[in-house]
Structures are given as C-alpha cells and as structure tokens.
Design an enzyme around this catalytic site. Structure first.
Site, PDB file in Angstrom:
ATOM      1  N   LYS A 156       6.528  -2.141   1.793  1.00  0.00           N
ATOM      2  CA  LYS A 156       5.375  -1.545   2.485  1.00  0.00           C
ATOM      3  C   LYS A 156       4.163  -2.463   2.348  1.00  0.00           C
ATOM      4  CE  LYS A 156       3.197   3.008   3.064  1.00  0.00           C
ATOM      5  NZ  LYS A 156       3.347   3.224   4.496  1.00  0.00           N
ATOM      6  N   GLU A 170      12.178   2.306  14.262  1.00  0.00           N
ATOM      7  CA  GLU A 170      11.297   3.387  13.796  1.00  0.00           C
ATOM      8  C   GLU A 170      10.023   3.389  14.630  1.00  0.00           C
ATOM      9  OE1 GLU A 170      10.101   2.616   9.686  1.00  0.00           O
ATOM     10  OE2 GLU A 170      10.110   0.467  10.083  1.00  0.00           O
ATOM     11  N   TYR A 177       0.824  -1.205   0.000  1.00  0.00           N
ATOM     12  CA  TYR A 177       0.000   0.000   0.000  1.00  0.00           C
ATOM     13  C   TYR A 177       0.853   1.247   0.000  1.00  0.00           C
ATOM     14  CZ  TYR A 177       0.909   0.937   4.991  1.00  0.00           C
ATOM     15  OH  TYR A 177       1.507   1.237   6.186  1.00  0.00           O
ATOM     16  N   LEU A 211      11.158   1.084   7.082  1.00  0.00           N
ATOM     17  CA  LEU A 211      10.537   1.543   5.840  1.00  0.00           C
ATOM     18  C   LEU A 211      11.305   2.779   5.358  1.00  0.00           C
ATOM     19  CD1 LEU A 211       8.102   1.044   3.912  1.00  0.00           C
ATOM     20  CD2 LEU A 211       7.071   3.024   5.021  1.00  0.00           C
TER      21      LEU A 211
HETATM   22  N1  PLP Z   1       7.826   3.737   8.909  1.00  0.00           N
HETATM   23  C1  PLP Z   1       6.705   2.997   8.927  1.00  0.00           C
HETATM   24  C2  PLP Z   1       6.710   1.674   9.618  1.00  0.00           C
HETATM   25  C3  PLP Z   1       5.536   3.475   8.309  1.00  0.00           C
HETATM   26  O1  PLP Z   1       4.408   2.719   8.331  1.00  0.00           O
HETATM   27  C4  PLP Z   1       5.555   4.744   7.678  1.00  0.00           C
HETATM   28  C5  PLP Z   1       4.359   5.280   7.022  1.00  0.00           C
HETATM   29  O2  PLP Z   1       3.330   4.671   6.961  1.00  0.00           O
HETATM   30  C6  PLP Z   1       6.746   5.484   7.701  1.00  0.00           C
HETATM   31  C7  PLP Z   1       7.862   4.947   8.306  1.00  0.00           C
HETATM   32  C8  PLP Z   1       6.824   6.830   7.053  1.00  0.00           C
HETATM   33  O3  PLP Z   1       6.843   6.716   5.657  1.00  0.00           O
HETATM   34  P1  PLP Z   1       6.319   7.901   4.722  1.00  0.00           P
HETATM   35  O4  PLP Z   1       7.132   9.106   5.086  1.00  0.00           O
HETATM   36  O5  PLP Z   1       6.613   7.430   3.350  1.00  0.00           O
HETATM   37  O6  PLP Z   1       4.880   8.074   5.030  1.00  0.00           O
END
Ligand code: PLP
Length: 285
Positions: free
Chosen positions: A149, A181, A33, A205
């Site tokens: 993701k 994270e 997603y 991620l």
């Molecule tokens: N880390 C995780 C586990 C996430 O689920 C997300 C966003 O959903 C992020 C980091 C941040 O990613 P982004 O800046 O692309 O939204």
C-alpha cells in the site's frame, strides 16, 4: 477550527505541522499508508490495518516505527482531540529525509510518521450506498506490486478523473482482459447467488474490508469464488459492488454504460453492507 495532527512524536495544530522537503515520501513516493475508518468514535478493524502496515513496510525493507499499541494510542488521541464521530484516520510512514539519492539512506535514518483525521459526518449513510455508483473501465497501468500500500497513487487518481470525465463515479481497472480492482476499492460481481472477486496476489491490494466481507459472507452461507472476471462477465452479472475501509460495501449499478442486473443496488450487496456495518460497529475499538 484547526485539527490536531501527529508528526514524528508531536501533536500539533495542522498549520504548524511540517516535514522536510528532502522527505523520500515527497521525492520518491517512498512510503506506505493506511486509512482506518471511524464510526461512532470507534476505530474499525484497527488490527487488520496495523498488520497490513507492517507487511507493506517489510516488503520495502522498512520496520514498524513503533509498536501497534503506540500506533493505536495515537489514533485514539487524534480521534478524541478532533472529536471525530464518523470519519477516518490517515497514517503515512516514509523512509524519512535524506540527500536525494536512488539508494536508500543509511540504516538508522529516522522514518517520517504522520497521522491526521478527516471528519465525515454520516459516513455510513452515504447517498452512493442507496443509489449505487457507475463505473468506467480503464487499463490498469500501475506497477506490479499493488499488494504493497504505497503512496504512489497518481495512476489511480488519473483513472478516477478519466471515469469522471465520462460522467461516472469511479474506474475499474483492467489487465489482460480481467478486472483487477477499483481505483481505491476491491471489485466484486454476483451471479446466480455466487459472489466473485479477484484472488489475492500482487495484482491487487489485499483489502482489509475485503477480508472481513468475505468472512461474513461465508459465515452467512453465501458462496464465494476468488478468481478473475472479465468486463463482459461483470456487465452480465446480477449485481456488482466495491469494498473499502471508508465506503464499506457500495453497490455498482452500471459498468461502461451497461446496467448491471436491474440497474439498482442488489440484495446481496445491501445485505453484506448491513452485516459489515453491524459487525464492525460491534467490534470497533
Ligand atoms: N484496492 C485499492 C487499490 C485501494 O486503494 C483500497 C483502499 O484504499 C482498497 C482496495 C480497499 O482496501 P481496504 O478495504 O483495506 O480499505
């Protein structure tokens, strides 16, 4: 009023939208997603999200269901039809519907593609940005490919609930003594003017907001170190913050009951939030 959602080529009222009970996203979490934010009716960093979608799909031996331009068109139509000023577009692609089997279905099985919007008036002006959030740490018990993701979000959800049970807003996950994270965001600390965030790898991620914020920080001559950091180092930092597509840059003011810095949003996080929002609004499409 009912929203218009997109399902496999059709734009439908949300109550008429259906997918199969055999969908592998439902049975195996076999899907990926993206979440793209909308500010002032414009998509923020669409290109970054499309590139990451392509990569997530490729890592799972799936192709893009359509061109980037076609995806952009769907995003734009949903934003327009649902009159989204501030909010987000959610996109999910799964391996499609097939008889339940651990082996992937035959080549040519149609992927499932679903998009919907959520309106969030005042998204860029959240109380959390003004007050900062409090986080609790939890062990990182996710699988080892967090760079993909996928829709397997049960553990982050459990982590968030564990944090809420302790009176906190969110959880930071810890592996081998280091923060990986947040449950749905990337984590940072600031010490003596240096911004520290975990290096890219399969453990986290690769946040689209992270990439933009680090680029803006470097352009503003701020020092950035991409490396692991411990809970103790974070608690002793001058500032901490998180980034994600829908929360932008949000200060963290407490970690496991210990105030970070002065226990209030710090100047680096506040400045980065301002720069990120200003630049992203300008570049929105
Ligand atoms: N880390 C995780 C586990 C996430 O689920 C997300 C966003 O959903 C992020 C980091 C941040 O990613 P982004 O800046 O692309 O939204």
């Amino acid at each position: 009023m009912s929203r218009t959602v997109y399902v496999n080529g059709d734009y439908l009222p949300e109550e008429d939208a259906k997918i199969s009970v055999f969908d592998r996203g439902f049975l195996f979490a076999d899907g990926v997603y993206e979440v793209t934010s909308v500010l002032g009716g414009k998509l923020i960093d669409f290109e970054g999200h499309a590139v990451r979608l392509e990569r997530s799909l490729a890592e799972l031996d799936m192709g893009m269901p359509m061109t980037r331009d076609a995806l952009l068109e769907i995003h734009r139509r949903l934003v327009a039809e649902n009159r989204i000023e501030d909010g987000m577009v959610y996109l999910q692609v799964t391996r499609g519907a097939a008889d339940r089997d651990f082996a992937y279905p035959p080549e040519g099985t149609a992927q499932t593609v679903v998009l919907f919007t959520q309106s969030k008036p005042g998204l860029a002006d959240s109380p959390a940005a003004r007050t900062g959030i409090r986080v609790a740490t939890v062990p990182d018990l996710r699988w080892d490919r967090r760079d993909i993701k996928t829709v397997q979000l049960l553990y982050p959800s459990m982590g968030k609930m564990a944090a809420k049970a302790k009176g906190c807003d969110d959880a930071w996950m810890v592996e081998d003594g280091a923060i990986t994270e947040g449950t749905s965001n990337n984590a940072y600390i600031v010490k003596d003017g240096v911004i520290v965030t975990r290096q890219l790898g399969p453990e986290i991620l690769h946040g689209i907001t992270r990439a933009a914020v680090l680029r803006f920080a470097r352009e503003a001559q701020m020092k950035v170190e991409e490396r692991a950091f411990t809970i103790e180092e974070a608690q002793a930092a001058d500032e901490a913050f998180v980034t994600s597509a829908t929360t932008f840059v949000t200060p963290v003011v407490e970690i496991d009951g210990v105030a970070v810095g002065k226990g209030a949003p710090g100047p680096v996080a506040q400045r980065l939030r301002e720069i990120y929002l200003e630049e992203s609004r300008k570049a929105g499409i």
